[in-house]
Design a protein around this motif. Structure first.
Motif, PDB file in Angstrom:
ATOM      1  N   GLU A   1      49.963  58.219  47.042  1.00 30.29           N
ATOM      2  CA  GLU A   1      50.800  58.650  45.919  1.00 30.29           C
ATOM      3  C   GLU A   1      50.132  58.429  44.567  1.00 30.29           C
ATOM      4  O   GLU A   1      50.411  59.161  43.615  1.00 30.29           O
ATOM      5  CB  GLU A   1      52.139  57.901  45.932  1.00 30.29           C
ATOM      6  N   LEU A   2      49.279  57.417  44.463  1.00 29.64           N
ATOM      7  CA  LEU A   2      48.659  57.087  43.174  1.00 29.64           C
ATOM      8  C   LEU A   2      47.193  56.747  43.385  1.00 29.64           C
ATOM      9  O   LEU A   2      46.871  55.781  44.090  1.00 29.64           O
ATOM     10  CB  LEU A   2      49.384  55.904  42.509  1.00 29.64           C
ATOM     11  N   PHE A   3      46.312  57.509  42.785  1.00 34.43           N
ATOM     12  CA  PHE A   3      44.876  57.272  42.941  1.00 34.43           C
ATOM     13  C   PHE A   3      44.396  56.296  41.869  1.00 34.43           C
ATOM     14  O   PHE A   3      43.701  56.644  40.924  1.00 34.43           O
ATOM     15  CB  PHE A   3      44.113  58.602  42.898  1.00 34.43           C
ATOM     16  N   HIS A   4      44.793  55.055  42.069  1.00 36.64           N
ATOM     17  CA  HIS A   4      44.458  53.996  41.122  1.00 36.64           C
ATOM     18  C   HIS A   4      44.587  52.662  41.834  1.00 36.64           C
ATOM     19  O   HIS A   4      45.444  52.486  42.704  1.00 36.64           O
ATOM     20  CB  HIS A   4      45.399  54.033  39.917  1.00 36.64           C
ATOM     21  N   GLY A   5      43.753  51.702  41.459  1.00 37.68           N
ATOM     22  CA  GLY A   5      43.832  50.373  42.040  1.00 37.68           C
ATOM     23  C   GLY A   5      42.490  49.676  41.924  1.00 37.68           C
ATOM     24  O   GLY A   5      41.516  50.236  41.416  1.00 37.68           O
ATOM     25  N   TYR A   6      42.438  48.444  42.400  1.00 34.16           N
ATOM     26  CA  TYR A   6      41.239  47.614  42.241  1.00 34.16           C
ATOM     27  C   TYR A   6      40.883  46.937  43.576  1.00 34.16           C
ATOM     28  O   TYR A   6      41.768  46.622  44.373  1.00 34.16           O
ATOM     29  CB  TYR A   6      41.472  46.547  41.176  1.00 34.16           C
ATOM     30  N   THR A   7      39.613  46.686  43.766  1.00 41.06           N
ATOM     31  CA  THR A   7      39.156  45.996  44.969  1.00 41.06           C
ATOM     32  C   THR A   7      39.922  44.697  45.194  1.00 41.06           C
ATOM     33  O   THR A   7      40.213  44.317  46.327  1.00 41.06           O
ATOM     34  CB  THR A   7      37.646  45.686  44.861  1.00 41.06           C
ATOM     35  N   TYR A   8      40.256  44.023  44.106  1.00 35.97           N
ATOM     36  CA  TYR A   8      40.875  42.702  44.212  1.00 35.97           C
ATOM     37  C   TYR A   8      42.372  42.723  43.913  1.00 35.97           C
ATOM     38  O   TYR A   8      42.966  41.665  43.671  1.00 35.97           O
ATOM     39  CB  TYR A   8      40.151  41.716  43.292  1.00 35.97           C
ATOM     40  N   SER A   9      43.001  43.898  43.943  1.00 36.25           N
ATOM     41  CA  SER A   9      44.451  43.958  43.725  1.00 36.25           C
ATOM     42  C   SER A   9      45.179  43.152  44.799  1.00 36.25           C
ATOM     43  O   SER A   9      45.036  43.430  45.995  1.00 36.25           O
ATOM     44  CB  SER A   9      44.934  45.409  43.769  1.00 36.25           C
ATOM     45  N   GLY A  10      45.952  42.153  44.384  1.00 37.19           N
ATOM     46  CA  GLY A  10      46.686  41.338  45.347  1.00 37.19           C
ATOM     47  C   GLY A  10      45.805  40.467  46.210  1.00 37.19           C
ATOM     48  O   GLY A  10      46.163  40.118  47.345  1.00 37.19           O
ATOM     49  N   ASN A  11      44.655  40.070  45.694  1.00 35.30           N
ATOM     50  CA  ASN A  11      43.722  39.205  46.421  1.00 35.30           C
ATOM     51  C   ASN A  11      44.459  38.032  47.066  1.00 35.30           C
ATOM     52  O   ASN A  11      45.316  37.408  46.441  1.00 35.30           O
ATOM     53  CB  ASN A  11      42.660  38.701  45.439  1.00 35.30           C
ATOM     54  N   PRO A  12      44.162  37.699  48.324  1.00 33.14           N
ATOM     55  CA  PRO A  12      44.909  36.642  49.012  1.00 33.14           C
ATOM     56  C   PRO A  12      44.908  35.296  48.290  1.00 33.14           C
ATOM     57  O   PRO A  12      45.953  34.629  48.203  1.00 33.14           O
ATOM     58  CB  PRO A  12      44.194  36.538  50.371  1.00 33.14           C
ATOM     59  N   ILE A  13      43.762  34.875  47.794  1.00 34.04           N
ATOM     60  CA  ILE A  13      43.701  33.566  47.144  1.00 34.04           C
ATOM     61  C   ILE A  13      44.452  33.592  45.812  1.00 34.04           C
ATOM     62  O   ILE A  13      45.172  32.647  45.462  1.00 34.04           O
ATOM     63  CB  ILE A  13      42.233  33.129  46.957  1.00 34.04           C
ATOM     64  N   ALA A  14      44.349  34.699  45.075  1.00 33.52           N
ATOM     65  CA  ALA A  14      45.102  34.830  43.835  1.00 33.52           C
ATOM     66  C   ALA A  14      46.600  34.861  44.108  1.00 33.52           C
ATOM     67  O   ALA A  14      47.403  34.269  43.371  1.00 33.52           O
ATOM     68  CB  ALA A  14      44.668  36.090  43.083  1.00 33.52           C
ATOM     69  N   ALA A  15      47.001  35.572  45.179  1.00 33.30           N
ATOM     70  CA  ALA A  15      48.417  35.627  45.534  1.00 33.30           C
ATOM     71  C   ALA A  15      48.953  34.243  45.882  1.00 33.30           C
ATOM     72  O   ALA A  15      50.064  33.866  45.483  1.00 33.30           O
ATOM     73  CB  ALA A  15      48.631  36.603  46.689  1.00 33.30           C
ATOM     74  N   ALA A  16      48.164  33.477  46.616  1.00 29.69           N
ATOM     75  CA  ALA A  16      48.572  32.112  46.960  1.00 29.69           C
ATOM     76  C   ALA A  16      48.720  31.265  45.700  1.00 29.69           C
ATOM     77  O   ALA A  16      49.674  30.480  45.570  1.00 29.69           O
ATOM     78  CB  ALA A  16      47.553  31.493  47.913  1.00 29.69           C
ATOM     79  N   ALA A  17      47.779  31.434  44.777  1.00 28.50           N
ATOM     80  CA  ALA A  17      47.864  30.704  43.511  1.00 28.50           C
ATOM     81  C   ALA A  17      49.115  31.113  42.743  1.00 28.50           C
ATOM     82  O   ALA A  17      49.793  30.269  42.137  1.00 28.50           O
ATOM     83  CB  ALA A  17      46.615  30.970  42.677  1.00 28.50           C
ATOM     84  N   GLY A  18      49.434  32.414  42.757  1.00 28.94           N
ATOM     85  CA  GLY A  18      50.615  32.895  42.054  1.00 28.94           C
ATOM     86  C   GLY A  18      51.896  32.329  42.623  1.00 28.94           C
ATOM     87  O   GLY A  18      52.797  31.900  41.878  1.00 28.94           O
ATOM     88  N   ILE A  19      52.014  32.306  43.956  1.00 25.08           N
ATOM     89  CA  ILE A  19      53.216  31.742  44.589  1.00 25.08           C
ATOM     90  C   ILE A  19      53.368  30.270  44.224  1.00 25.08           C
ATOM     91  O   ILE A  19      54.453  29.807  43.843  1.00 25.08           O
ATOM     92  CB  ILE A  19      53.139  31.922  46.117  1.00 25.08           C
ATOM     93  N   ALA A  20      52.280  29.508  44.324  1.00 23.56           N
ATOM     94  CA  ALA A  20      52.334  28.077  44.008  1.00 23.56           C
ATOM     95  C   ALA A  20      52.641  27.846  42.532  1.00 23.56           C
ATOM     96  O   ALA A  20      53.336  26.885  42.174  1.00 23.56           O
ATOM     97  CB  ALA A  20      51.015  27.415  44.384  1.00 23.56           C
ATOM     98  N   THR A  21      52.141  28.726  41.674  1.00 24.98           N
ATOM     99  CA  THR A  21      52.428  28.609  40.248  1.00 24.98           C
ATOM    100  C   THR A  21      53.907  28.821  39.971  1.00 24.98           C
ATOM    101  O   THR A  21      54.541  28.036  39.245  1.00 24.98           O
ATOM    102  CB  THR A  21      51.585  29.626  39.456  1.00 24.98           C
ATOM    103  N   LEU A  22      54.482  29.872  40.550  1.00 26.84           N
ATOM    104  CA  LEU A  22      55.907  30.134  40.336  1.00 26.84           C
ATOM    105  C   LEU A  22      56.759  29.004  40.902  1.00 26.84           C
ATOM    106  O   LEU A  22      57.794  28.641  40.315  1.00 26.84           O
ATOM    107  CB  LEU A  22      56.303  31.467  40.963  1.00 26.84           C
ATOM    108  N   GLU A  23      56.329  28.433  42.027  1.00 30.26           N
ATOM    109  CA  GLU A  23      57.053  27.289  42.582  1.00 30.26           C
ATOM    110  C   GLU A  23      56.977  26.082  41.657  1.00 30.26           C
ATOM    111  O   GLU A  23      57.969  25.358  41.471  1.00 30.26           O
ATOM    112  CB  GLU A  23      56.493  26.939  43.961  1.00 30.26           C
ATOM    113  N   THR A  24      55.818  25.874  41.049  1.00 30.06           N
ATOM    114  CA  THR A  24      55.672  24.758  40.107  1.00 30.06           C
ATOM    115  C   THR A  24      56.574  24.949  38.897  1.00 30.06           C
ATOM    116  O   THR A  24      57.256  24.005  38.466  1.00 30.06           O
ATOM    117  CB  THR A  24      54.195  24.636  39.665  1.00 30.06           C
TER     118      THR A  24
END
Length: 441
Positions: A314-337
């Motif tokens: 649907e959309l021809f746009h995005g990045y190799t590291y979009s939603g990177n697993p380690i970044a996502a884990a950091a984001g979840i832990a950040t929101l929990e903090t």
């Protein structure tokens, strides 16, 4: 051979960003450690962080939950492709972001920085209108003194001259509204200034000039940070929303700085009670630990693309590291903090104390204005005649030597401490800054 990180043997190879490279490399300022509210310098000094790194370490430094989440994720799944594949953490984080977002924001598109978030939002805006059969809507409207990152789209809609003038003609079809800084009317305002809502009416002039049918989106920071903390006048953002809705123009709020608790709520849109069509975020999303950004959109924006055969992209746009697993884990832990420690609420509770401490600098040598909102503050200095930026940069250097980290933009000192700051540390930060200002020529 182990790398001695405290004493690099050659500083020449690294071309530093937004830095006076020659000055720095003659007298380097090196951080080698950090914990909670403080950095540790190469010579063993503690420096109180008055800027949350670069507006990003909202929960302070080296927080255990975030560090542990990164290590655990790196050991389990280091990388997963973002195109046509997924992993659970990216979906979980998106849900958690939407849980704290204003009602009406329903979808998350991942990026790796604020600049990429802006670029994504601008592309989405133009593509959205095309998907709906209004392909003539390609014009973008920014604002003078606006900062929207450093990619071509961002500096085109941005309005900071030094970020634009070296890089050619930039994107075509871009206009700018006037900034909201009115020192003659609003100097030393506490929170939102009283005067200037009428500046939003300039958007009507631009619409009249070009025709609403040619304009895709308006992008502004709800509170302009990097230009020196410019607050929206009372009623200004509401007027922008009314005008954009009236003409079918998308409204994008750049929340890269204001997002994730900086003003005392999850996002500035909740603080100011105005709902845009898209929001750009980054920085505080992962507490600055790992690069990650996100664009939040309404269902209307998202659903405009969900047409045609289901097997088609649907959309021809995005990045190799979009939603990177380690970044996502950091984001979840950040929101929990943030949630477990009540840091957004803490910011709201500390804001009045911060405001009074900051405004206690009124009358200090060279201070010509003070501005604040949430846990953000700016102290504007009178420039040295013929040497703009020098006075504030000198203050930055002296502050570092006295054990506090501030940042400067032009002759404005900007501060945005981690949300874990204590009242005693606010006193230390402001007291030390006052002593620095009193020594300036």
């Amino acid at each position: 051979m182990a790398l001695d990180r405290k004493t690099p043997n050659d500083l020449n190879a690294f071309w530093m960003p937004f830095t006076a490279n020659r000055q720095f490399k003659k007298a380097p300022r090196m951080f080698v450690g950090a914990k909670d509210m403080h950095y540790t310098t190469a010579d063993g000094r503690q420096v109180l962080d008055g800027t949350a790194g670069l507006w990003c370490c909202n929960a302070g430094h080296c927080r255990p939950k975030i560090s542990e989440a990164i290590a655990k994720q790196a050991a389990e799944l280091d990388y997963a492709p973002a195109f046509q594949m997924g992993h659970p953490a990216a979906f979980e984080l998106a849900n958690r972001i939407i849980d704290i977002a204003p009602k009406g924001m329903e979808h998350v598109f991942y990026t790796n920085s604020g600049s990429e978030s802006v670029e994504t939002a601008l592309k989405l805006a133009i593509a959205y209108h095309r998907a709906r059969g209004e392909g003539a809507r390609t014009r973008l409207i920014g604002r003078e003194r606006g900062y929207h990152g450093v990619n071509f789209g961002g500096i085109s809609v941005g309005g900071i001259v030094t970020n634009r003038k070296m890089f050619g003609s930039l994107l075509t079809g871009v206009d700018h509204m006037p900034h909201t800084h009115l020192p003659a009317l609003n100097a030393f305002s506490k929170g939102q200034p009283e005067h200037g809502a009428n500046l939003a009416d300039e958007l009507e002039r631009i619409v009249t000039l070009h025709g609403a049918e040619t304009i895709a989106a308006v992008i502004v920071e709800p509170m302009a940070g990097s230009t020196g903390v410019l607050l929206p006048p009372k009623g200004y953002l509401q007027k922008l929303r009314e005008i954009t809705k009236k003409h079918g123009i998308l409204l994008i709020f750049d929340e890269v700085i204001t997002g994730f608790g900086r003003l005392g709520s999850a996002f500035a849109v909740q603080h100011y009670d105005v709902l845009p069509d898209m929001m750009t975020t980054a920085k505080g999303l992962t507490n600055g630990v790992i690069p990650m950004g996100a664009v939040l959109t309404t269902a209307a924006v998202h659903d405009a693309f969900m047409q045609g055969p289901e097997h088609m992209i649907e959309l021809f746009h995005g990045y190799t590291y979009s939603g990177n697993p380690i970044a996502a884990a950091a984001g979840i832990a950040t929101l929990e903090t943030y949630k477990e420690e009540g840091l957004f609420e803490r910011c709201a509770e500390l804001a009045p104390y911060w405001q009074e401490a900051l405004h206690s600098l009124r009358g200090t040598r060279h201070v010509i204005d003070i501005r604040n909102e949430g846990l953000i503050g700016a102290v504007e200095l009178e420039p040295i005649a013929g040497e703009p930026t020098k006075r504030a940069f000198t203050a930055f250097l002296k502050a570092y030597e006295k054990g506090i980290l501030i940042r400067t933009t032009g002759d404005i000192i900007a501060m945005s401490p981690p949300l874990i700051i204590s009242k005693a540390q606010i006193d230390e930060l402001i007291g030390t800054l006052k002593s620095v200002l009193e020594t300036l020529d």
